[in-house]
Design a protein around this motif. Structure first.
Motif, PDB file in Angstrom:
ATOM      1  N   GLU A  17      -2.903   4.315  -3.645  1.00  0.00           N
ATOM      2  CA  GLU A  17      -1.897   4.776  -4.598  1.00  0.00           C
ATOM      3  C   GLU A  17      -2.275   6.128  -5.183  1.00  0.00           C
ATOM      4  OE1 GLU A  17       0.422   3.245  -8.639  1.00  0.00           O
ATOM      5  OE2 GLU A  17      -0.717   1.827  -7.408  1.00  0.00           O
ATOM      6  N   LYS A  18      -3.542   6.301  -5.551  1.00  0.00           N
ATOM      7  CA  LYS A  18      -3.938   7.588  -6.128  1.00  0.00           C
ATOM      8  C   LYS A  18      -4.106   8.657  -5.047  1.00  0.00           C
ATOM      9  CE  LYS A  18      -8.788   6.089  -6.478  1.00  0.00           C
ATOM     10  NZ  LYS A  18      -9.809   5.605  -7.432  1.00  0.00           N
ATOM     11  N   ILE A  19      -4.578   8.281  -3.861  1.00  0.00           N
ATOM     12  CA  ILE A  19      -4.719   9.274  -2.793  1.00  0.00           C
ATOM     13  C   ILE A  19      -3.346   9.774  -2.349  1.00  0.00           C
ATOM     14  CG2 ILE A  19      -5.514   9.647  -0.425  1.00  0.00           C
ATOM     15  CD1 ILE A  19      -7.754   9.524  -2.508  1.00  0.00           C
ATOM     16  N   ALA A  20      -2.364   8.906  -2.382  1.00  0.00           N
ATOM     17  CA  ALA A  20      -1.013   9.285  -1.969  1.00  0.00           C
ATOM     18  C   ALA A  20      -0.403  10.344  -2.882  1.00  0.00           C
ATOM     19  CB  ALA A  20      -0.111   8.060  -1.922  1.00  0.00           C
ATOM     20  N   THR A  21      -0.964  10.538  -4.075  1.00  0.00           N
ATOM     21  CA  THR A  21      -0.447  11.571  -4.973  1.00  0.00           C
ATOM     22  C   THR A  21      -0.934  12.963  -4.586  1.00  0.00           C
ATOM     23  OG1 THR A  21      -2.284  11.417  -6.561  1.00  0.00           O
ATOM     24  CG2 THR A  21      -0.434   9.893  -6.860  1.00  0.00           C
ATOM     25  N   LEU A  22      -1.889  13.038  -3.695  1.00  0.00           N
ATOM     26  CA  LEU A  22      -2.450  14.325  -3.291  1.00  0.00           C
ATOM     27  C   LEU A  22      -1.566  14.994  -2.237  1.00  0.00           C
ATOM     28  CD1 LEU A  22      -6.194  13.258  -2.839  1.00  0.00           C
ATOM     29  CD2 LEU A  22      -5.145  14.302  -4.864  1.00  0.00           C
ATOM     30  N   ARG A  23      -1.681  16.302  -2.141  1.00  0.00           N
ATOM     31  CA  ARG A  23      -1.011  17.010  -1.061  1.00  0.00           C
ATOM     32  C   ARG A  23      -1.504  16.462   0.279  1.00  0.00           C
ATOM     33  NH1 ARG A  23      -2.520  21.422  -4.548  1.00  0.00           N
ATOM     34  NH2 ARG A  23      -4.388  21.716  -3.244  1.00  0.00           N
ATOM     35  N   PRO A  24      -0.650  16.401   1.293  1.00  0.00           N
ATOM     36  CA  PRO A  24      -1.071  15.847   2.591  1.00  0.00           C
ATOM     37  C   PRO A  24      -2.340  16.498   3.133  1.00  0.00           C
ATOM     38  CG  PRO A  24       1.298  16.090   2.559  1.00  0.00           C
ATOM     39  CD  PRO A  24       0.798  16.712   1.286  1.00  0.00           C
ATOM     40  N   GLU A  25      -2.475  17.811   3.021  1.00  0.00           N
ATOM     41  CA  GLU A  25      -3.666  18.481   3.546  1.00  0.00           C
ATOM     42  C   GLU A  25      -4.901  18.090   2.743  1.00  0.00           C
ATOM     43  OE1 GLU A  25      -6.073  20.694   6.005  1.00  0.00           O
ATOM     44  OE2 GLU A  25      -4.042  19.887   6.272  1.00  0.00           O
ATOM     45  N   THR A  26      -4.736  17.939   1.424  1.00  0.00           N
ATOM     46  CA  THR A  26      -5.859  17.489   0.599  1.00  0.00           C
ATOM     47  C   THR A  26      -6.282  16.085   1.003  1.00  0.00           C
ATOM     48  OG1 THR A  26      -5.044  18.824  -1.246  1.00  0.00           O
ATOM     49  CG2 THR A  26      -6.685  17.150  -1.763  1.00  0.00           C
ATOM     50  N   GLN A  27      -5.314  15.208   1.231  1.00  0.00           N
ATOM     51  CA  GLN A  27      -5.630  13.848   1.677  1.00  0.00           C
ATOM     52  C   GLN A  27      -6.480  13.879   2.943  1.00  0.00           C
ATOM     53  OE1 GLN A  27      -2.363  11.019   1.897  1.00  0.00           O
ATOM     54  NE2 GLN A  27      -1.142  12.222   0.446  1.00  0.00           N
ATOM     55  N   LYS A  31      -7.258   0.006  -1.952  1.00  0.00           N
ATOM     56  CA  LYS A  31      -7.595   0.142  -3.364  1.00  0.00           C
ATOM     57  C   LYS A  31      -7.375   1.575  -3.864  1.00  0.00           C
ATOM     58  CE  LYS A  31     -10.901  -1.808  -6.605  1.00  0.00           C
ATOM     59  NZ  LYS A  31     -12.074  -2.691  -6.730  1.00  0.00           N
ATOM     60  N   VAL A  32      -7.539   2.562  -2.987  1.00  0.00           N
ATOM     61  CA  VAL A  32      -7.387   3.950  -3.423  1.00  0.00           C
ATOM     62  C   VAL A  32      -6.072   4.578  -2.964  1.00  0.00           C
ATOM     63  CG1 VAL A  32      -9.878   4.292  -3.407  1.00  0.00           C
ATOM     64  CG2 VAL A  32      -8.540   4.940  -1.390  1.00  0.00           C
ATOM     65  N   MET A  53       0.843  -1.190   0.000  1.00  0.00           N
ATOM     66  CA  MET A  53       0.000   0.000   0.000  1.00  0.00           C
ATOM     67  C   MET A  53       0.885   1.248   0.000  1.00  0.00           C
ATOM     68  SD  MET A  53      -2.696   1.404   2.908  1.00  0.00           S
ATOM     69  CE  MET A  53      -3.658  -0.102   2.930  1.00  0.00           C
ATOM     70  N   ALA A  54       0.543   2.221  -0.859  1.00  0.00           N
ATOM     71  CA  ALA A  54       1.261   3.487  -0.858  1.00  0.00           C
ATOM     72  C   ALA A  54       1.052   4.186   0.478  1.00  0.00           C
ATOM     73  CB  ALA A  54       0.766   4.363  -2.004  1.00  0.00           C
ATOM     74  N   LYS A  55       2.061   4.904   0.940  1.00  0.00           N
ATOM     75  CA  LYS A  55       1.988   5.557   2.233  1.00  0.00           C
ATOM     76  C   LYS A  55       1.153   6.830   2.136  1.00  0.00           C
ATOM     77  CE  LYS A  55       4.850   7.301   6.022  1.00  0.00           C
ATOM     78  NZ  LYS A  55       4.018   6.620   7.017  1.00  0.00           N
ATOM     79  N   LEU A  56       0.117   6.906   2.993  1.00  0.00           N
ATOM     80  CA  LEU A  56      -0.730   8.084   3.039  1.00  0.00           C
ATOM     81  C   LEU A  56      -0.211   9.058   4.078  1.00  0.00           C
ATOM     82  CD1 LEU A  56      -4.272   6.442   2.770  1.00  0.00           C
ATOM     83  CD2 LEU A  56      -2.766   7.228   0.943  1.00  0.00           C
ATOM     84  N   ALA A  57      -0.753  10.263   4.072  1.00  0.00           N
ATOM     85  CA  ALA A  57      -0.351  11.273   5.037  1.00  0.00           C
ATOM     86  C   ALA A  57      -0.678  10.813   6.453  1.00  0.00           C
ATOM     87  CB  ALA A  57      -1.066  12.591   4.735  1.00  0.00           C
ATOM     88  N   GLU A  58       0.078  11.329   7.409  1.00  0.00           N
ATOM     89  CA  GLU A  58      -0.152  10.957   8.806  1.00  0.00           C
ATOM     90  C   GLU A  58      -1.451  11.566   9.301  1.00  0.00           C
ATOM     91  OE1 GLU A  58       2.803  10.447  11.412  1.00  0.00           O
ATOM     92  OE2 GLU A  58       4.118   9.590   9.912  1.00  0.00           O
ATOM     93  N   ASP A  59      -2.018  10.909  10.314  1.00  0.00           N
ATOM     94  CA  ASP A  59      -3.214  11.416  11.009  1.00  0.00           C
ATOM     95  C   ASP A  59      -4.446  11.495  10.116  1.00  0.00           C
ATOM     96  OD1 ASP A  59      -1.610  11.784  13.286  1.00  0.00           O
ATOM     97  OD2 ASP A  59      -1.007  13.766  12.587  1.00  0.00           O
ATOM     98  N   ILE A  60      -4.530  10.654   9.091  1.00  0.00           N
ATOM     99  CA  ILE A  60      -5.748  10.617   8.273  1.00  0.00           C
ATOM    100  C   ILE A  60      -6.833   9.857   9.034  1.00  0.00           C
ATOM    101  CG2 ILE A  60      -6.795   9.491   6.270  1.00  0.00           C
ATOM    102  CD1 ILE A  60      -4.544  10.405   4.603  1.00  0.00           C
ATOM    103  N   ARG A  61      -7.990  10.463   9.111  1.00  0.00           N
ATOM    104  CA  ARG A  61      -9.172   9.831   9.702  1.00  0.00           C
ATOM    105  C   ARG A  61     -10.133   9.534   8.559  1.00  0.00           C
ATOM    106  NH1 ARG A  61     -13.409  12.916  13.788  1.00  0.00           N
ATOM    107  NH2 ARG A  61     -14.546  11.077  14.515  1.00  0.00           N
ATOM    108  N   VAL A  62     -10.380   8.272   8.294  1.00  0.00           N
ATOM    109  CA  VAL A  62     -11.206   7.894   7.144  1.00  0.00           C
ATOM    110  C   VAL A  62     -12.682   7.880   7.544  1.00  0.00           C
ATOM    111  CG1 VAL A  62     -11.695   6.128   5.430  1.00  0.00           C
ATOM    112  CG2 VAL A  62      -9.338   6.529   6.154  1.00  0.00           C
ATOM    113  N   ILE A  63     -13.446   8.686   6.856  1.00  0.00           N
ATOM    114  CA  ILE A  63     -14.909   8.710   7.031  1.00  0.00           C
ATOM    115  C   ILE A  63     -15.538   8.444   5.674  1.00  0.00           C
ATOM    116  CG2 ILE A  63     -16.915  10.095   7.669  1.00  0.00           C
ATOM    117  CD1 ILE A  63     -15.095  11.630   9.599  1.00  0.00           C
ATOM    118  N   ASP A  64     -16.338   7.412   5.624  1.00  0.00           N
ATOM    119  CA  ASP A  64     -16.996   6.956   4.405  1.00  0.00           C
ATOM    120  C   ASP A  64     -18.325   7.699   4.275  1.00  0.00           C
ATOM    121  OD1 ASP A  64     -18.327   5.585   2.424  1.00  0.00           O
ATOM    122  OD2 ASP A  64     -18.167   3.610   3.368  1.00  0.00           O
ATOM    123  N   ALA A  65     -18.426   8.596   3.301  1.00  0.00           N
ATOM    124  CA  ALA A  65     -19.583   9.479   3.184  1.00  0.00           C
ATOM    125  C   ALA A  65     -20.754   8.875   2.421  1.00  0.00           C
ATOM    126  CB  ALA A  65     -19.160  10.789   2.518  1.00  0.00           C
TER     127      ALA A  65
END
Length: 391
Positions: free
Chosen positions: A367-377, A364-365, A1-13
């Motif tokens: 790799e593409k989410i990791a391309t975003l700026r950390p704040e955007t993530q 699943k997402v 899995m690509a590394k995402l930004a730290e402190d991401i809280r995932v909320i499924d909308a």
């Protein structure tokens, strides 16, 4: 899995909860047990029945089997599957929370399944609207219990009685008292006899929703009009497995009419604090529509264009959110989200529906989410939802 930004809280909308067969009967007031929806087996198929009328199959509401395998729509949800054929997390809230823990999802926003995503299958069935109102209140009460018992990790959106605007006002007020964080409204109340949403008769409802911090949610397919659109966009000669792919993709862009109509109708000039959410519509169509809605109105109705307090496109920035899940922005997701507005986008999984990100949505997402700026993530994966839903 690509590394995402730290402190991401995932909320499924956006996810869905299949209605348990006893949802209404176990809550029916004494003497009304036969006047609420119940499940009867008819010609070998479990059907929802109310006062002798059927309003749909009591099906699976999903395409994931109990072992966690995903199946095509026509072979599962759109075929013969009943509630016992789908993963228990599709209808059992305890199993749902356990699955969320396994997947690293902190909270989920929930929408109905068999009763109609906007409740339309239920309230279009009966002429006695007082009986339907009771059923909607029973449903909303059940969903309030789900939210409370989950510790606000499951956030169902209560259904509004769209055939009666004043009843919508009262139910929104009641639902706010029950702790709900938004409301679920059909895109086409005119299907059930109310004025369309551009009519100023809806202003008391918008005022209540804005004042009580209840964003108004419009899920794709949440009206008879939109479902008719789903069923007419494909050519009849298409393969039966291809037809739902065409219908489903068409529904995404169908939600653009809500953005256009709400902006042009001046709703947000009168209710600047009102928030709306386009659910399960994706975001790829938004940048083009923001350009088109400004251009088309100025070209075709310049006097009306000048009458609005803002450019039509600016109402999206200030008043709208949209959810996304599988989009990549054709390799430049950051550019797409910037064009939409990083404060206006929320992540979803669509569990357990045909297009859901199963079996591991975050992987699943990633790799593409990791391309975003950390704040955007942080914003799109959960921060915007946390702020909107006060969690």
């Amino acid at each position: 899995m690509a590394k995402l930004a730290e402190d991401i809280r995932v909320i499924d909308a956006d996810s869905h909860l299949t209605e348990r067969h006893d949802l209404f009967t176990e809550r029916a007031p004494k003497g009304y047990e036969d006047k609420v929806p119940r499940v009867e087996r008819i010609d070998g198929v479990d059907m929802w029945v109310i006062e002798g009328k059927t309003f749909g199959k009591a099906g699976s509401g999903g395409t994931i089997d109990p072992q966690g395998n995903k199946h095509p729509f026509r072979s599962s949800q759109g075929g013969s599957w009943g509630i016992d054929d789908v993963h228990p997390a599709a209808w059992d809230t305890g199993e749902r929370v356990r699955l969320m823990d396994d997947l690293g999802i902190d909270a989920q926003v929930l929408y109905p399944n068999n009763i109609g995503i906007g409740g339309q299958n239920l309230y279009n069935t009966l002429d006695d609207k007082s009986a339907v109102r009771m059923c909607l209140e029973l449903y909303n009460d059940a969903m309030a219990e789900v939210q409370e018992e989950s510790g606000n990790r499951l956030l169902p959106m209560p259904i509004m009685p769209a055939w009666d605007i004043q009843a919508c006002v009262r139910e929104a007020q009641r639902c706010a008292g029950l702790g709900f964080r938004g409301v679920n409204l059909t895109a086409d109340p005119q299907d059930s006899g109310s004025p369309d949403l551009g009519d100023k008769a809806w202003d008391p409802f918008w005022e209540v929703c804005a004042g009580l911090n209840l964003p108004v949610h419009f899920h794709i397919g949440a009206s008879q009009t939109s479902l008719t659109y789903f069923g007419t966009t494909y050519w009849p000669s298409q393969d039966d497995y291809v037809k739902p792919a065409i219908g489903g993709a068409s529904l995404f862009q169908n939600n653009s009419r809500l953005l256009l109509n709400s902006a042009y109708a001046g709703i947000f000039d009168r209710h600047p604090d009102l928030k709306m959410v386009s659910v399960e519509s994706g975001i790829g169509w938004v940048p083009f529509m923001l350009e088109a809605m400004d251009y088309e109105l100025e070209e075709n109705a310049p006097a009306w264009f000048d009458k609005l307090q803002k450019l039509p496109s600016e109402y999206f920035r200030d008043n709208w959110y949209a959810t996304f899940w599988f989009e990549t922005g054709r390799g430049n997701l950051q550019h797409l989200i910037d064009a939409v507005g990083e404060d206006n986008v929320m992540f979803e999984t669509d569990f357990p529906h045909p297009t859901c990100l199963h079996p591991d949505p975050i992987e699943k997402v990633s790799e593409k989410i990791a391309t975003l700026r950390p704040e955007t993530q942080r914003k799109v994966m959960g921060g915007n939802a946390a702020e909107l839903y006060r969690i």
